[in-house]
Design a protein around this motif. Structure first.
Motif, PDB file in Angstrom:
ATOM      1  N   ASN A 290       0.813  -1.218   0.000  1.00  9.33           N
ATOM      2  CA  ASN A 290       0.000   0.000   0.000  1.00  9.33           C
ATOM      3  C   ASN A 290       0.846   1.268   0.000  1.00  9.33           C
ATOM      4  OD1 ASN A 290      -2.388  -1.458   0.006  1.00  9.33           O
ATOM      5  ND2 ASN A 290      -2.561  -1.463   2.241  1.00  9.33           N
ATOM      6  N   SER A 291       2.114   1.141   0.364  1.00 11.64           N
ATOM      7  CA  SER A 291       3.015   2.295   0.362  1.00 11.64           C
ATOM      8  C   SER A 291       3.354   2.756  -1.051  1.00 11.64           C
ATOM      9  CB  SER A 291       4.316   1.937   1.085  1.00 11.64           C
ATOM     10  OG  SER A 291       5.008   0.903   0.380  1.00 11.64           O
ATOM     11  N   GLY A 292       3.078   1.911  -2.056  1.00 12.37           N
ATOM     12  CA  GLY A 292       3.425   2.227  -3.440  1.00 12.37           C
ATOM     13  C   GLY A 292       4.589   1.407  -3.959  1.00 12.37           C
TER      14      GLY A 292
ATOM     15  N   GLY B 177      -1.087  12.632   9.884  1.00 11.79           N
ATOM     16  CA  GLY B 177       0.347  12.766  10.121  1.00 11.79           C
ATOM     17  C   GLY B 177       1.100  13.327   8.938  1.00 11.79           C
ATOM     18  N   GLY B 178       0.431  14.180   8.151  1.00 11.85           N
ATOM     19  CA  GLY B 178       1.068  14.775   6.984  1.00 11.85           C
ATOM     20  C   GLY B 178       1.036  13.906   5.746  1.00 11.85           C
ATOM     21  N   LYS B 179       0.466  12.697   5.837  1.00 12.19           N
ATOM     22  CA  LYS B 179       0.378  11.802   4.685  1.00 12.19           C
ATOM     23  C   LYS B 179      -1.013  11.884   4.073  1.00 12.19           C
ATOM     24  CE  LYS B 179       3.836   8.488   6.328  1.00 12.19           C
ATOM     25  NZ  LYS B 179       4.104   7.061   6.663  1.00 12.19           N
ATOM     26  N   LYS B 180      -1.054  12.046   2.760  1.00 10.90           N
ATOM     27  CA  LYS B 180      -2.329  12.179   2.054  1.00 10.90           C
ATOM     28  C   LYS B 180      -3.150  10.900   2.181  1.00 10.90           C
ATOM     29  CE  LYS B 180      -4.210  13.114  -2.575  1.00 10.90           C
ATOM     30  NZ  LYS B 180      -3.866  13.448  -3.985  1.00 10.90           N
ATOM     31  N   VAL B 181      -4.428  11.062   2.422  1.00  8.00           N
ATOM     32  CA  VAL B 181      -5.365   9.940   2.488  1.00  8.00           C
ATOM     33  C   VAL B 181      -6.364  10.100   1.345  1.00  8.00           C
ATOM     34  CG1 VAL B 181      -7.216   8.858   3.811  1.00  8.00           C
ATOM     35  CG2 VAL B 181      -5.132   9.603   4.967  1.00  8.00           C
TER      36      VAL B 181
ATOM     37  N   PHE C 183      -4.777   3.184   5.943  1.00  8.85           N
ATOM     38  CA  PHE C 183      -4.026   2.215   6.740  1.00  8.85           C
ATOM     39  C   PHE C 183      -2.517   2.450   6.608  1.00  8.85           C
ATOM     40  CE2 PHE C 183      -7.818  -0.558   5.497  1.00  8.85           C
ATOM     41  CZ  PHE C 183      -8.562  -0.088   6.565  1.00  8.85           C
ATOM     42  N   ALA C 184      -2.067   2.777   5.387  1.00 11.98           N
ATOM     43  CA  ALA C 184      -0.637   2.998   5.161  1.00 11.98           C
ATOM     44  C   ALA C 184      -0.126   4.176   5.986  1.00 11.98           C
ATOM     45  CB  ALA C 184      -0.373   3.236   3.676  1.00 11.98           C
ATOM     46  N   ALA C 185      -0.981   5.177   6.211  1.00 13.57           N
ATOM     47  CA  ALA C 185      -0.570   6.351   6.987  1.00 13.57           C
ATOM     48  C   ALA C 185      -0.268   5.994   8.439  1.00 13.57           C
ATOM     49  CB  ALA C 185      -1.655   7.422   6.925  1.00 13.57           C
ATOM     50  N   LEU C 186      -0.785   4.847   8.893  1.00  8.43           N
ATOM     51  CA  LEU C 186      -0.559   4.431  10.281  1.00  8.43           C
ATOM     52  C   LEU C 186       0.630   3.492  10.428  1.00  8.43           C
ATOM     53  CD1 LEU C 186      -4.242   3.797  11.420  1.00  8.43           C
ATOM     54  CD2 LEU C 186      -2.823   5.804  11.840  1.00  8.43           C
TER      55      LEU C 186
END
Length: 400
Positions: free
Chosen positions: A51-53, A195-199, A206-209
């Motif tokens: 999911n991070s790419g 946390g500054g990560k686009k959702v 989930f990846a932002a966590l």
């Protein structure tokens, strides 16, 4: 000049079972990647995605009981690398040795060698965990926001909800006592960053966590209508309830769960006319009968999903999950009454319980799959409760 990295881990499981986690798409997703496609024979394809790419692709060059090998070209790699997995069983435990070779050095390779080392160390720890306990550490150690996702935003939904952005995750509600509720979020809010990560989707939520821990505080940016807000949110610990350990225990647990569901549904529809059950509070909202249709379809889909898990052939989806209102309405319209649909719902529940009770011992022993399946039932109540409230709201609107 290239370098070789070697990693070892002893797993309390037979070598044949460990080998499945390197060769079956379903099992690769249980410990290594978020997406996996595998054809486990010499020359067969291998694709892994996160999911991070990040993603990696290659092909199997050897598949034997004691040795599995494949090429690995990750995103941004200057060249393909090679992975070899050695499996040596002794006294019921298996020593897993992963050798990753062909790794370059210098500016072109940058942080890739360090990322490979960190990735295999964490992944093999997770492999051991899922084999021995069923716990996927990427999930069990990940903190919770305490939100229920309704839909992923697009231009059409943004216009419908009056939100000035076309990306984000819209909430249907929040979980009592968790971080989102404490931070003031509620149903209808659209989260756009954590946390500054686009959702922009459920996977990116989930990846932002990833890498976060319970107790940390992160900024969460969301829209409430056209109003953009940012609030600090303290991440909640993920409760891990006691999970039924056998097929019989799981079947009995689910039987009790369903008995409670059926009692609530019977209470909701006591004395309700068909006209009231078919009333839609708004053109794009479900009637009480259509909510039951959704529950019925979910139970039928769940039965098929259980069979896939038992066979080790779990479906994988690229796009976001969405409910089909067309399907919900077509199924609802095919029933002459709510009572007839509720009878079929109870039948589907009974079929699920029977399938769970009949799960073979070898499947139950495969903790990597059995635990997550059993855990999902311990988390089912909030979804059902949400729909019970939806039924009550629709019936209340019908009686106004």
């Amino acid at each position: 000049m290239t370098k070789t990295l070697t990693f070892k881990r002893v797993v309390r499981a037979p070598a044949a079972e460990v080998a499945r986690l390197f060769t079956f798409s379903t099992h690769l997703r249980e410990w290594l990647s978020d997406v996996a496609l595998a054809t486990p024979h010499k020359g067969g394809r291998l694709y892994l995605g996160w999911n991070s790419g990040y993603y990696a692709s290659g092909e199997y060059t050897a598949v034997t009981p004691s040795r599995i090998a494949f090429t690995w070209r990750g995103r941004g790699y200057p060249a393909a690398t090679r992975v070899q997995v050695g499996l040596k069983e002794k006294n019921g435990a298996t020593t897993v040795t992963v050798t990753h070779s062909g790794i370059g050095a210098g500016k072109a390779w940058g942080r890739i060698p360090a990322d490979i080392a960190r990735g295999w160390e964490a992944s093999l720890e997770n492999l051991q965990s899922v084999m021995e306990t069923g716990h996927d550490l990427r999930f069990t150690l990940r903190p919770m926001l305490g939100v229920m996702v309704e839909a992923e935003l697009d231009a059409e939904r943004a216009k419908k909800y009056g939100v000035p952005v076309d990306h984000g995750v819209r909430l249907s509600g929040v979980v009592d006592g968790m971080g989102a509720q404490a931070a003031g979020l509620r149903g209808g809010d659209v989260i756009v960053s954590i946390g500054g990560k686009k959702v922009a989707s459920s996977p990116s939520l989930f990846a932002a966590l990833q890498g976060r821990r319970a107790g940390q505080t992160v900024p969460v940016t969301f829209y409430r209508g056209r109003d953009r807000r940012t609030v600090p949110m303290t991440l909640s610990a993920r409760p891990l309830p006691e999970v039924p350990a056998t097929a019989a225990e799981l079947a009995e647990y689910v039987r009790g769960l369903y008995a409670g569901y059926d009692a609530q549904l019977a209470e909701c529809f006591a004395g309700v006319s068909e006209a009231e059950a078919n009333y839609r509070p708004a053109p794009d909202e479900w009637s009480a009968k259509e909510v039951v249709s959704h529950l019925l379809q979910g139970e039928r889909d769940g039965l098929s999903y259980l069979a896939e898990l038992q066979l080790g052939n779990e479906r994988s989806y690229d796009g976001p999950f969405e409910n089909s209102t067309l399907q919900v309405r077509v199924v609802a319209d095919s029933y002459p009454s709510v009572a007839a649909m509720l009878a079929d719902y109870r039948l589907a529940e009974a079929q699920t319980v029977a399938l769970l009770a009949g799960l073979p011992p070898e499947f139950v022993a495969r903790r990597s799959t059995f635990w997550r399946m059993a855990y999902s039932y311990t988390q089912a109540a909030p979804h059902f409760d949400e729909h019970i409230q939806q039924i009550k709201n629709a019936l209340a609107a019908a009686r106004r």
